[in-house]
Design a protein around this motif. Structure first.
Motif, PDB file in Angstrom:
ATOM      1  N   ILE A  60       0.855  -1.186   0.000  1.00  0.00           N
ATOM      2  CA  ILE A  60       0.000   0.000   0.000  1.00  0.00           C
ATOM      3  C   ILE A  60       0.896   1.243   0.000  1.00  0.00           C
ATOM      4  O   ILE A  60       1.795   1.368   0.825  1.00  0.00           O
ATOM      5  N   THR A  61       0.631   2.153  -0.928  1.00  0.00           N
ATOM      6  CA  THR A  61       1.393   3.404  -0.980  1.00  0.00           C
ATOM      7  C   THR A  61       0.610   4.561  -0.382  1.00  0.00           C
ATOM      8  O   THR A  61       1.179   5.595  -0.058  1.00  0.00           O
ATOM      9  N   ASP A  62      -0.699   4.412  -0.283  1.00  0.00           N
ATOM     10  CA  ASP A  62      -1.549   5.474   0.250  1.00  0.00           C
ATOM     11  C   ASP A  62      -2.694   4.828   1.023  1.00  0.00           C
ATOM     12  O   ASP A  62      -3.653   4.328   0.426  1.00  0.00           O
ATOM     13  N   ASP A  63      -2.576   4.820   2.355  1.00  0.00           N
ATOM     14  CA  ASP A  63      -3.598   4.202   3.205  1.00  0.00           C
ATOM     15  C   ASP A  63      -4.965   4.853   3.033  1.00  0.00           C
ATOM     16  O   ASP A  63      -5.985   4.178   3.000  1.00  0.00           O
ATOM     17  N   LYS A  64      -4.990   6.170   2.913  1.00  0.00           N
ATOM     18  CA  LYS A  64      -6.249   6.912   2.829  1.00  0.00           C
ATOM     19  C   LYS A  64      -7.040   6.559   1.570  1.00  0.00           C
ATOM     20  O   LYS A  64      -8.241   6.379   1.609  1.00  0.00           O
ATOM     21  N   ARG A  65      -6.345   6.437   0.454  1.00  0.00           N
ATOM     22  CA  ARG A  65      -7.005   6.164  -0.824  1.00  0.00           C
ATOM     23  C   ARG A  65      -6.910   4.698  -1.228  1.00  0.00           C
ATOM     24  O   ARG A  65      -7.385   4.319  -2.280  1.00  0.00           O
ATOM     25  N   HIS A  66      -6.268   3.881  -0.408  1.00  0.00           N
ATOM     26  CA  HIS A  66      -6.127   2.436  -0.635  1.00  0.00           C
ATOM     27  C   HIS A  66      -5.454   2.124  -1.974  1.00  0.00           C
ATOM     28  O   HIS A  66      -5.856   1.211  -2.681  1.00  0.00           O
ATOM     29  N   LEU A  67      -4.415   2.895  -2.300  1.00  0.00           N
ATOM     30  CA  LEU A  67      -3.677   2.665  -3.542  1.00  0.00           C
ATOM     31  C   LEU A  67      -2.490   1.760  -3.276  1.00  0.00           C
ATOM     32  O   LEU A  67      -1.785   1.923  -2.281  1.00  0.00           O
ATOM     33  N   LYS A  68      -2.286   0.825  -4.183  1.00  0.00           N
ATOM     34  CA  LYS A  68      -1.144  -0.089  -4.098  1.00  0.00           C
ATOM     35  C   LYS A  68      -0.096   0.326  -5.123  1.00  0.00           C
ATOM     36  O   LYS A  68      -0.371   1.115  -6.034  1.00  0.00           O
ATOM     37  N   LEU A  69       1.072  -0.262  -5.000  1.00  0.00           N
ATOM     38  CA  LEU A  69       2.148   0.010  -5.954  1.00  0.00           C
ATOM     39  C   LEU A  69       1.686  -0.267  -7.381  1.00  0.00           C
ATOM     40  O   LEU A  69       2.002   0.487  -8.299  1.00  0.00           O
ATOM     41  N   THR A  70       0.902  -1.308  -7.575  1.00  0.00           N
ATOM     42  CA  THR A  70       0.415  -1.627  -8.920  1.00  0.00           C
ATOM     43  C   THR A  70      -0.470  -0.523  -9.486  1.00  0.00           C
ATOM     44  O   THR A  70      -0.606  -0.402 -10.699  1.00  0.00           O
ATOM     45  N   ASP A  71      -1.075   0.291  -8.621  1.00  0.00           N
ATOM     46  CA  ASP A  71      -1.931   1.392  -9.071  1.00  0.00           C
ATOM     47  C   ASP A  71      -1.137   2.632  -9.466  1.00  0.00           C
ATOM     48  O   ASP A  71      -1.606   3.427 -10.282  1.00  0.00           O
ATOM     49  N   VAL A  72       0.040   2.824  -8.855  1.00  0.00           N
ATOM     50  CA  VAL A  72       0.761   4.093  -9.033  1.00  0.00           C
ATOM     51  C   VAL A  72       2.054   3.988  -9.842  1.00  0.00           C
ATOM     52  O   VAL A  72       2.588   5.017 -10.259  1.00  0.00           O
ATOM     53  N   ALA A  73       2.561   2.798 -10.067  1.00  0.00           N
ATOM     54  CA  ALA A  73       3.813   2.654 -10.830  1.00  0.00           C
ATOM     55  C   ALA A  73       3.636   3.265 -12.219  1.00  0.00           C
ATOM     56  O   ALA A  73       2.621   3.067 -12.877  1.00  0.00           O
ATOM     57  N   GLY A  74       4.619   4.050 -12.633  1.00  0.00           N
ATOM     58  CA  GLY A  74       4.587   4.675 -13.947  1.00  0.00           C
ATOM     59  C   GLY A  74       3.787   5.966 -14.021  1.00  0.00           C
ATOM     60  O   GLY A  74       3.611   6.516 -15.101  1.00  0.00           O
ATOM     61  N   LEU A  75       3.314   6.479 -12.873  1.00  0.00           N
ATOM     62  CA  LEU A  75       2.537   7.716 -12.866  1.00  0.00           C
ATOM     63  C   LEU A  75       3.378   8.887 -12.370  1.00  0.00           C
ATOM     64  O   LEU A  75       4.304   8.717 -11.583  1.00  0.00           O
ATOM     65  N   PRO A  76       3.042  10.116 -12.801  1.00  0.00           N
ATOM     66  CA  PRO A  76       3.750  11.289 -12.293  1.00  0.00           C
ATOM     67  C   PRO A  76       3.284  11.621 -10.882  1.00  0.00           C
ATOM     68  O   PRO A  76       2.109  11.442 -10.553  1.00  0.00           O
ATOM     69  N   ILE A  77       4.207  12.102 -10.048  1.00  0.00           N
ATOM     70  CA  ILE A  77       3.842  12.479  -8.683  1.00  0.00           C
ATOM     71  C   ILE A  77       3.973  13.975  -8.444  1.00  0.00           C
ATOM     72  O   ILE A  77       3.523  14.478  -7.429  1.00  0.00           O
ATOM     73  N   GLY A  78       4.603  14.694  -9.353  1.00  0.00           N
ATOM     74  CA  GLY A  78       4.768  16.132  -9.177  1.00  0.00           C
ATOM     75  C   GLY A  78       5.762  16.700 -10.167  1.00  0.00           C
ATOM     76  O   GLY A  78       6.117  16.046 -11.145  1.00  0.00           O
ATOM     77  N   ARG A  79       6.199  17.911  -9.868  1.00  0.00           N
ATOM     78  CA  ARG A  79       7.128  18.616 -10.754  1.00  0.00           C
ATOM     79  C   ARG A  79       8.381  19.029  -9.992  1.00  0.00           C
ATOM     80  O   ARG A  79       8.351  19.245  -8.788  1.00  0.00           O
ATOM     81  N   VAL A  80       9.439  19.199 -10.758  1.00  0.00           N
ATOM     82  CA  VAL A  80      10.676  19.781 -10.235  1.00  0.00           C
ATOM     83  C   VAL A  80      10.367  21.247  -9.917  1.00  0.00           C
ATOM     84  O   VAL A  80       9.642  21.896 -10.666  1.00  0.00           O
ATOM     85  N   PRO A  81      10.874  21.789  -8.820  1.00  0.00           N
ATOM     86  CA  PRO A  81      10.652  23.213  -8.534  1.00  0.00           C
ATOM     87  C   PRO A  81      11.078  24.095  -9.713  1.00  0.00           C
ATOM     88  O   PRO A  81      12.072  23.815 -10.388  1.00  0.00           O
ATOM     89  N   ARG A  82      10.318  25.133  -9.961  1.00  0.00           N
ATOM     90  CA  ARG A  82      10.545  26.004 -11.116  1.00  0.00           C
ATOM     91  C   ARG A  82      11.968  26.548 -11.171  1.00  0.00           C
ATOM     92  O   ARG A  82      12.554  26.714 -12.238  1.00  0.00           O
ATOM     93  N   SER A  83      12.565  26.806 -10.014  1.00  0.00           N
ATOM     94  CA  SER A  83      13.925  27.363  -9.988  1.00  0.00           C
ATOM     95  C   SER A  83      14.976  26.353 -10.450  1.00  0.00           C
ATOM     96  O   SER A  83      16.056  26.738 -10.899  1.00  0.00           O
ATOM     97  N   LEU A  84      14.690  25.068 -10.342  1.00  0.00           N
ATOM     98  CA  LEU A  84      15.643  24.038 -10.753  1.00  0.00           C
ATOM     99  C   LEU A  84      15.360  23.482 -12.150  1.00  0.00           C
ATOM    100  O   LEU A  84      16.254  22.925 -12.785  1.00  0.00           O
ATOM    101  N   ALA A  85      14.133  23.627 -12.608  1.00  0.00           N
ATOM    102  CA  ALA A  85      13.726  23.011 -13.871  1.00  0.00           C
ATOM    103  C   ALA A  85      14.603  23.377 -15.071  1.00  0.00           C
ATOM    104  O   ALA A  85      14.941  22.496 -15.868  1.00  0.00           O
ATOM    105  N   PRO A  86      15.035  24.629 -15.249  1.00  0.00           N
ATOM    106  CA  PRO A  86      15.875  24.937 -16.417  1.00  0.00           C
ATOM    107  C   PRO A  86      17.185  24.137 -16.443  1.00  0.00           C
ATOM    108  O   PRO A  86      17.645  23.724 -17.501  1.00  0.00           O
ATOM    109  N   TYR A  87      17.765  23.903 -15.278  1.00  0.00           N
ATOM    110  CA  TYR A  87      19.026  23.151 -15.214  1.00  0.00           C
ATOM    111  C   TYR A  87      18.797  21.675 -15.532  1.00  0.00           C
ATOM    112  O   TYR A  87      19.578  21.056 -16.257  1.00  0.00           O
TER     113      TYR A  87
END
Length: 112
Positions: A60-87
């Motif tokens: 289980i990767t998220d107890d609240k939403r009952h998501l397992k690794l099989t549900d989330v593998a290969g999905l985006p979780i967020g973005r690099v902070p804007r100040s670091l993204a150009p590098y």
């Protein structure tokens, strides 16, 4: 190059928690070509399922939403902070690879 103590932005939008496992889960950083607000934007992705040992596919990767690794593998979780993204984007565009790793659970975000 190693960058420590940075954050991934956008958990509030993506709502995907990476697996908290040891060894730490590598996260792929890839350009977000469809982001019209930031041409340097980079997404942070959970590694594809075939990276993980079969015996942890059901953790289980998220107890609240009952998501397992099989549900989330290969999905985006967020973005690099804007100040670091150009590098990061320049490195990727020049044939480099950027990896991140999970070091803690999501927390309330800091201002950009």
């Amino acid at each position: 190059m190693t960058l420590k103590n940075s954050i991934i932005k956008g958990y509030h939008a993506f709502e995907i928690r990476p697996p908290m496992i040891l060894p730490r889960c590598p996260l792929n950083v890839e350009p977000e070509y469809t982001n019209i607000k930031d041409v340097c934007a980079c997404l942070v992705w959970i590694t594809e399922m075939d990276f993980f040992a079969p015996d942890i596919h059901g953790i289980i990767t998220d107890d609240k939403r009952h998501l397992k690794l099989t549900d989330v593998a290969g999905l985006p979780i967020g973005r690099v902070p804007r100040s670091l993204a150009p590098y990061f984007r320049k490195n990727i565009d020049n044939g480099g690879k950027v990896l991140s790793e999970v070091t803690g659970a999501p927390v309330p975000s800091n201002p950009p």
